[in-house]
Design a protein around this motif. Structure first.
Motif, PDB file in Angstrom:
ATOM      1  N   PRO A   1      -6.606   3.546   5.466  1.00 22.29           N
ATOM      2  CA  PRO A   1      -7.124   4.920   5.479  1.00 22.29           C
ATOM      3  C   PRO A   1      -5.984   5.936   5.578  1.00 22.29           C
ATOM      4  CG  PRO A   1      -8.278   3.533   7.072  1.00 22.29           C
ATOM      5  CD  PRO A   1      -7.086   2.756   6.613  1.00 22.29           C
TER       6      PRO A   1
ATOM      7  N   ARG B   1      -6.269   4.706  10.355  1.00 19.40           N
ATOM      8  CA  ARG B   1      -5.229   3.770   9.924  1.00 19.40           C
ATOM      9  C   ARG B   1      -4.813   2.869  11.092  1.00 19.40           C
ATOM     10  NH1 ARG B   1      -0.752   3.946   5.853  1.00 19.40           N
ATOM     11  NH2 ARG B   1      -2.038   5.546   4.880  1.00 19.40           N
TER      12      ARG B   1
ATOM     13  N   GLY C   1     -11.042  -2.459   1.841  1.00 20.66           N
ATOM     14  CA  GLY C   1      -9.775  -1.915   2.306  1.00 20.66           C
ATOM     15  C   GLY C   1      -8.966  -2.968   3.043  1.00 20.66           C
ATOM     16  N   TYR C   2      -8.077  -2.512   3.874  1.00 24.61           N
ATOM     17  CA  TYR C   2      -7.129  -3.378   4.582  1.00 24.61           C
ATOM     18  C   TYR C   2      -7.826  -4.460   5.404  1.00 24.61           C
ATOM     19  CZ  TYR C   2      -3.457  -4.553   8.019  1.00 24.61           C
ATOM     20  OH  TYR C   2      -2.572  -5.208   8.842  1.00 24.61           O
TER      21      TYR C   2
ATOM     22  N   ASP D   1       0.822  -1.206   0.000  1.00 21.72           N
ATOM     23  CA  ASP D   1       0.000   0.000   0.000  1.00 21.72           C
ATOM     24  C   ASP D   1       0.859   1.260   0.000  1.00 21.72           C
ATOM     25  OD1 ASP D   1      -2.711   0.748  -0.153  1.00 21.72           O
ATOM     26  OD2 ASP D   1      -2.703   1.397   1.939  1.00 21.72           O
TER      27      ASP D   1
ATOM     28  N   SER E   1      -6.763   1.710  -5.465  1.00 23.12           N
ATOM     29  CA  SER E   1      -7.261   2.397  -4.275  1.00 23.12           C
ATOM     30  C   SER E   1      -6.364   2.096  -3.082  1.00 23.12           C
ATOM     31  CB  SER E   1      -8.695   1.950  -3.964  1.00 23.12           C
ATOM     32  OG  SER E   1      -9.563   2.217  -5.046  1.00 23.12           O
ATOM     33  N   SER E   2      -6.237   3.066  -2.196  1.00 26.04           N
ATOM     34  CA  SER E   2      -5.471   2.851  -0.972  1.00 26.04           C
ATOM     35  C   SER E   2      -6.220   1.869  -0.085  1.00 26.04           C
ATOM     36  CB  SER E   2      -5.271   4.179  -0.236  1.00 26.04           C
ATOM     37  OG  SER E   2      -4.584   3.974   0.979  1.00 26.04           O
ATOM     38  N   LEU E   3      -5.507   0.891   0.454  1.00 26.12           N
ATOM     39  CA  LEU E   3      -6.138  -0.102   1.320  1.00 26.12           C
ATOM     40  C   LEU E   3      -6.260   0.407   2.751  1.00 26.12           C
ATOM     41  CD1 LEU E   3      -4.377  -3.334  -0.009  1.00 26.12           C
ATOM     42  CD2 LEU E   3      -6.677  -2.500  -0.547  1.00 26.12           C
TER      43      LEU E   3
ATOM     44  N   GLY F   1     -13.702  -1.028   4.745  1.00 23.40           N
ATOM     45  CA  GLY F   1     -12.999   0.102   4.148  1.00 23.40           C
ATOM     46  C   GLY F   1     -13.922   1.182   3.626  1.00 23.40           C
TER      47      GLY F   1
END
Length: 254
Positions: free
Chosen positions: A88, A94, A156-157, A76, A84-86, A151
């Protein structure tokens, strides 16, 4: 797709930790070469001999060692402009995402490892209780998000971390039919999340067949029952190869 010849991933098809990293690579639209370590009992690549753990990520010819969680975070950051960012962007969010990743490894992963060896009714009941408690906690976390994914409107992550565990959670259900990990009564939001996550085009085709994982787990349980403590999952995998899986490596370009 970004990545190209820069990225290579060493793994095994049955590992939830390898699956996590593959999910991250696909969700971030990163192209990579996947190397299936197919005979871990008799042969290991040089990178794996140095590390002894899978997955191993190779970036620009240099191995990146770490847990599946740290490798997802590495991708990331190293490819922040891809997909897309995984994780935040906001520091507090984050940190919370990382907390939930650690939570899953400390609860669900440990419970699934125990499920592989559980034989007695008491052992199975303990596993059921541990999984149920963890899932209800995650249900509460998803409820606070008020979105389809942890996410937000896109995975997301936390979604990747839990998504990598899905096949083995299904194995737990298969081996204990009275148990439903994704329960419409106790975890309705997670049940909906599972459907949304598995329907993603970038996820489809990555998930291993649950039936094959069940077949993989059964010899482990039998050896535990007769007291063969040194029989590990990777040995089962190496000894249960079928046609087309006799070579040391299987390489696929994505």
């Amino acid at each position: 797709m970004a990545g190209g010849d820069e990225l290579e991933l060493l793994g095994t098809w049955a590992s939830p930790h390898v699956l996590r990293v593959r999910l991250a690579l696909h969700l971030k639209d990163l192209s990579y070469e996947y190397v299936e370590e197919q005979d871990l009992k008799n042969y290991k690549s040089d990178e794996l001999l140095l590390n002894s753990k899978l997955p191993v990520l190779i970036h620009d010819g240099k191995p990146v060692y770490g847990t599946s969680l740290s490798l997802i975070q590495y991708l990331d950051v190293a490819f922040a402009g891809a997909g897309s960012s995984l994780l935040p962007h906001e520091p507090s969010k984050r940190a919370l995402a990382r907390y939930w990743g650690d939570f899953m490894d400390g609860t669900l992963v440990k419970a699934m490892e125990k499920a592989t060896w559980s034989v007695t009714c008491r052992e199975k009941a303990e596993v059921r209780a541990q999984v149920a408690a963890a899932m209800e906690t995650l249900e509460g976390a998803l409820r606070e998000c008020s979105k389809p994914f942890f996410g937000g409107d896109s995975p997301g992550y936390v979604d990747v971390v839990l998504g990598g565990l899905l096949p083995w959670l299904c194995v737990t259900d298969k081996r204990q039919p009275s148990v439903k990990t994704f329960n419409p009564i106790t975890t309705p939001l997670l049940l909906s999340w599972q459907d949304c996550f598995c329907s993603l085009k970038k996820v489809q085709g990555l998930m291993p067949e649950v039936g094959e994982l069940v077949d993989l787990a059964m010899p482990c349980q039998e050896c535990y029952r007769v007291g063969v403590a040194t029989y590990v999952v990777f040995s089962v995998y190496a000894l249960s190869m079928k046609g087309g899986h006799t070579a040391a490596h299987g390489i696929v370009r994505y």
